[in-house]
Design a protein around this motif. Structure first.
Motif, PDB file in Angstrom:
ATOM      1  N   ALA A  15       0.828  -1.210   0.000  1.00 27.47           N
ATOM      2  CA  ALA A  15       0.000   0.000   0.000  1.00 27.47           C
ATOM      3  C   ALA A  15       0.859   1.254   0.000  1.00 27.47           C
ATOM      4  O   ALA A  15       0.533   2.245  -0.648  1.00 27.47           O
ATOM      5  CB  ALA A  15      -0.929   0.001   1.213  1.00 27.47           C
ATOM      6  N   MET A  16       1.966   1.220   0.724  1.00 31.84           N
ATOM      7  CA  MET A  16       2.875   2.362   0.738  1.00 31.84           C
ATOM      8  C   MET A  16       3.490   2.596  -0.635  1.00 31.84           C
ATOM      9  O   MET A  16       3.700   3.735  -1.053  1.00 31.84           O
ATOM     10  CB  MET A  16       3.979   2.137   1.774  1.00 31.84           C
ATOM     11  N   PHE A  42      -2.470  -4.893  14.030  1.00 36.19           N
ATOM     12  CA  PHE A  42      -1.579  -3.758  13.791  1.00 36.19           C
ATOM     13  C   PHE A  42      -0.623  -3.569  14.969  1.00 36.19           C
ATOM     14  O   PHE A  42       0.543  -3.198  14.774  1.00 36.19           O
ATOM     15  CB  PHE A  42      -2.397  -2.488  13.570  1.00 36.19           C
ATOM     16  N   LEU A  43      -1.097  -3.838  16.177  1.00 32.72           N
ATOM     17  CA  LEU A  43      -0.246  -3.732  17.362  1.00 32.72           C
ATOM     18  C   LEU A  43       0.921  -4.718  17.269  1.00 32.72           C
ATOM     19  O   LEU A  43       2.074  -4.362  17.525  1.00 32.72           O
ATOM     20  CB  LEU A  43      -1.076  -3.992  18.618  1.00 32.72           C
ATOM     21  N   ARG A  44       0.617  -5.950  16.885  1.00 32.58           N
ATOM     22  CA  ARG A  44       1.674  -6.966  16.797  1.00 32.58           C
ATOM     23  C   ARG A  44       2.683  -6.615  15.709  1.00 32.58           C
ATOM     24  O   ARG A  44       3.898  -6.748  15.898  1.00 32.58           O
ATOM     25  CB  ARG A  44       1.060  -8.345  16.540  1.00 32.58           C
ATOM     26  N   VAL A  45       2.190  -6.147  14.576  1.00 29.43           N
ATOM     27  CA  VAL A  45       3.095  -5.769  13.486  1.00 29.43           C
ATOM     28  C   VAL A  45       3.950  -4.579  13.902  1.00 29.43           C
ATOM     29  O   VAL A  45       5.154  -4.528  13.648  1.00 29.43           O
ATOM     30  CB  VAL A  45       2.305  -5.454  12.195  1.00 29.43           C
ATOM     31  N   TRP A  46       3.319  -3.614  14.569  1.00 27.82           N
ATOM     32  CA  TRP A  46       4.055  -2.421  15.027  1.00 27.82           C
ATOM     33  C   TRP A  46       5.202  -2.794  15.958  1.00 27.82           C
ATOM     34  O   TRP A  46       6.305  -2.245  15.864  1.00 27.82           O
ATOM     35  CB  TRP A  46       3.099  -1.464  15.728  1.00 27.82           C
ATOM     36  N   SER A  50      10.186  -1.839  14.273  1.00 29.33           N
ATOM     37  CA  SER A  50      10.931  -0.672  14.764  1.00 29.33           C
ATOM     38  C   SER A  50      11.905  -0.115  13.730  1.00 29.33           C
ATOM     39  O   SER A  50      12.240   1.062  13.766  1.00 29.33           O
ATOM     40  CB  SER A  50      11.692  -1.040  16.044  1.00 29.33           C
ATOM     41  N   GLY A  51      12.349  -0.949  12.803  1.00 30.50           N
ATOM     42  CA  GLY A  51      13.294  -0.482  11.788  1.00 30.50           C
ATOM     43  C   GLY A  51      12.630   0.092  10.555  1.00 30.50           C
ATOM     44  O   GLY A  51      13.328   0.504   9.623  1.00 30.50           O
ATOM     45  N   GLU A  52      11.296   0.121  10.536  1.00 30.68           N
ATOM     46  CA  GLU A  52      10.568   0.642   9.377  1.00 30.68           C
ATOM     47  C   GLU A  52       9.595   1.727   9.845  1.00 30.68           C
ATOM     48  O   GLU A  52       8.431   1.447  10.124  1.00 30.68           O
ATOM     49  CB  GLU A  52       9.803  -0.477   8.676  1.00 30.68           C
ATOM     50  N   PRO A  53      10.055   2.980   9.936  1.00 32.21           N
ATOM     51  CA  PRO A  53       9.230   4.058  10.498  1.00 32.21           C
ATOM     52  C   PRO A  53       7.871   4.214   9.835  1.00 32.21           C
ATOM     53  O   PRO A  53       6.877   4.477  10.509  1.00 32.21           O
ATOM     54  CB  PRO A  53      10.098   5.306  10.306  1.00 32.21           C
ATOM     55  N   HIS A  54       7.812   4.044   8.517  1.00 30.02           N
ATOM     56  CA  HIS A  54       6.533   4.279   7.843  1.00 30.02           C
ATOM     57  C   HIS A  54       5.562   3.109   8.036  1.00 30.02           C
ATOM     58  O   HIS A  54       4.345   3.309   8.021  1.00 30.02           O
ATOM     59  CB  HIS A  54       6.772   4.582   6.362  1.00 30.02           C
ATOM     60  N   LEU A  99      14.709   7.719  22.759  1.00 27.07           N
ATOM     61  CA  LEU A  99      13.440   8.364  22.428  1.00 27.07           C
ATOM     62  C   LEU A  99      13.637   9.527  21.467  1.00 27.07           C
ATOM     63  O   LEU A  99      12.840   9.725  20.546  1.00 27.07           O
ATOM     64  CB  LEU A  99      12.754   8.854  23.705  1.00 27.07           C
ATOM     65  N   SER A 100      14.698  10.284  21.653  1.00 24.64           N
ATOM     66  CA  SER A 100      14.948  11.446  20.789  1.00 24.64           C
ATOM     67  C   SER A 100      15.276  11.032  19.361  1.00 24.64           C
ATOM     68  O   SER A 100      15.197  11.848  18.438  1.00 24.64           O
ATOM     69  CB  SER A 100      16.080  12.300  21.359  1.00 24.64           C
ATOM     70  N   GLN A 101      15.641   9.756  19.165  1.00 20.19           N
ATOM     71  CA  GLN A 101      15.976   9.280  17.822  1.00 20.19           C
ATOM     72  C   GLN A 101      14.754   8.777  17.058  1.00 20.19           C
ATOM     73  O   GLN A 101      14.822   8.526  15.854  1.00 20.19           O
ATOM     74  CB  GLN A 101      17.020   8.155  17.927  1.00 20.19           C
ATOM     75  N   VAL A 102      13.637   8.605  17.764  1.00 17.97           N
ATOM     76  CA  VAL A 102      12.398   8.174  17.110  1.00 17.97           C
ATOM     77  C   VAL A 102      11.849   9.356  16.317  1.00 17.97           C
ATOM     78  O   VAL A 102      11.774  10.473  16.835  1.00 17.97           O
ATOM     79  CB  VAL A 102      11.365   7.715  18.154  1.00 17.97           C
ATOM     80  N   PRO A 103      11.463   9.152  15.051  1.00 16.73           N
ATOM     81  CA  PRO A 103      10.931  10.272  14.260  1.00 16.73           C
ATOM     82  C   PRO A 103       9.788  10.984  14.972  1.00 16.73           C
ATOM     83  O   PRO A 103       8.950  10.348  15.624  1.00 16.73           O
ATOM     84  CB  PRO A 103      10.441   9.582  12.977  1.00 16.73           C
TER      85      PRO A 103
END
Length: 214
Positions: A15-16, A42-46, A50-54, A99-103
């Motif tokens: 979809a992306m 979606f929670l489990r996939v999320w 962690s390495g795929e921000p989008h 945390l500061s490195q998270v988009p």
């Protein structure tokens, strides 16, 4: 054969890639979002993305949709799971110093989910949301998250909007009354003052700029 979570992850990636054209993958995602309990997929996939921000953003967007509809269509076992998600996610990144490195767009999504859960669950299922939020503030990055969360709460609950549905206006009135009666509204003020005082003392320009940024 892939399991349902792998199918969901693949649909998100497809979809992306075909954002402009929509397509079967987007229809699949919309159906998964609409399904009762579909947010858990979606929670489990999320949790594994962690390495795929989008990919994380799409999952958090689905969790936001779920949190938004809980007040009208409650799933009693859902709110504690999402509450733990919100606060434990912040704590784990704080401990790791990451945390500061998270988009910023992902941190903002988590803050929105916090505000929507409070709107849906306070005070019956969540007695001390502001106190719980204050407990995760350990440094500048967690203070920035807390400030974003409070701003989202003010936007979702405190600020009147002519476009809100009547049921949402009624619910927001109930939440504001409960915030006052339980003392959580005073804790909001205390937390805001503490965050801003710390930011001024530390000359944290990023924290002070959040109000302008958002």
């Amino acid at each position: 054969m892939e399991n349902e979570d792998e199918t969901l992850l693949r649909a998100i990636r497809v979809a992306m890639a075909e954002q402009a054209s929509g397509g079967a993958a987007m229809e699949y995602l919309n159906a998964a979002k609409a399904a009762r309990g579909g947010w858990r997929r979606f929670l489990r996939v999320w949790k594994g993305a962690s390495g795929e921000p989008h990919v994380s953003f799409v999952c958090l967007q689905a969790l936001q949709v779920a949190a938004d509809r809980f007040s009208a269509n409650p799933e009693p076992d859902a709110w504690p799971e999402l509450r733990v998600l919100t606060l434990s996610w912040v704590r784990s990144h704080s401990v790791a110093g990451s945390l500061s490195q998270v988009p910023a767009f992902l941190r903002t999504k988590i803050a929105v989910i916090f505000a929507l859960l409070l709107q849906s669950c306070f005070p019956q299922q969540w007695a001390s949301p502001v106190s719980d939020l204050a407990a995760v503030v350990q440094d500048g990055s967690t203070a920035r998250f807390a400030l974003r969360s409070l701003m989202m709460l003010i936007e979702e609950v405190m600020v009147y909007s002519a476009g809100r549905k009547e049921a949402e206006v009624v619910r927001n009135s109930e939440v504001k009354r409960a915030l006052k009666e339980t003392g959580e509204s005073a804790r909001i003020v205390d937390l805001l003052l503490n965050i801003l005082a710390s930011a001024i003392k530390a000359q944290d320009d990023e924290l002070l700029a959040i109000q302008v940024e958002d």
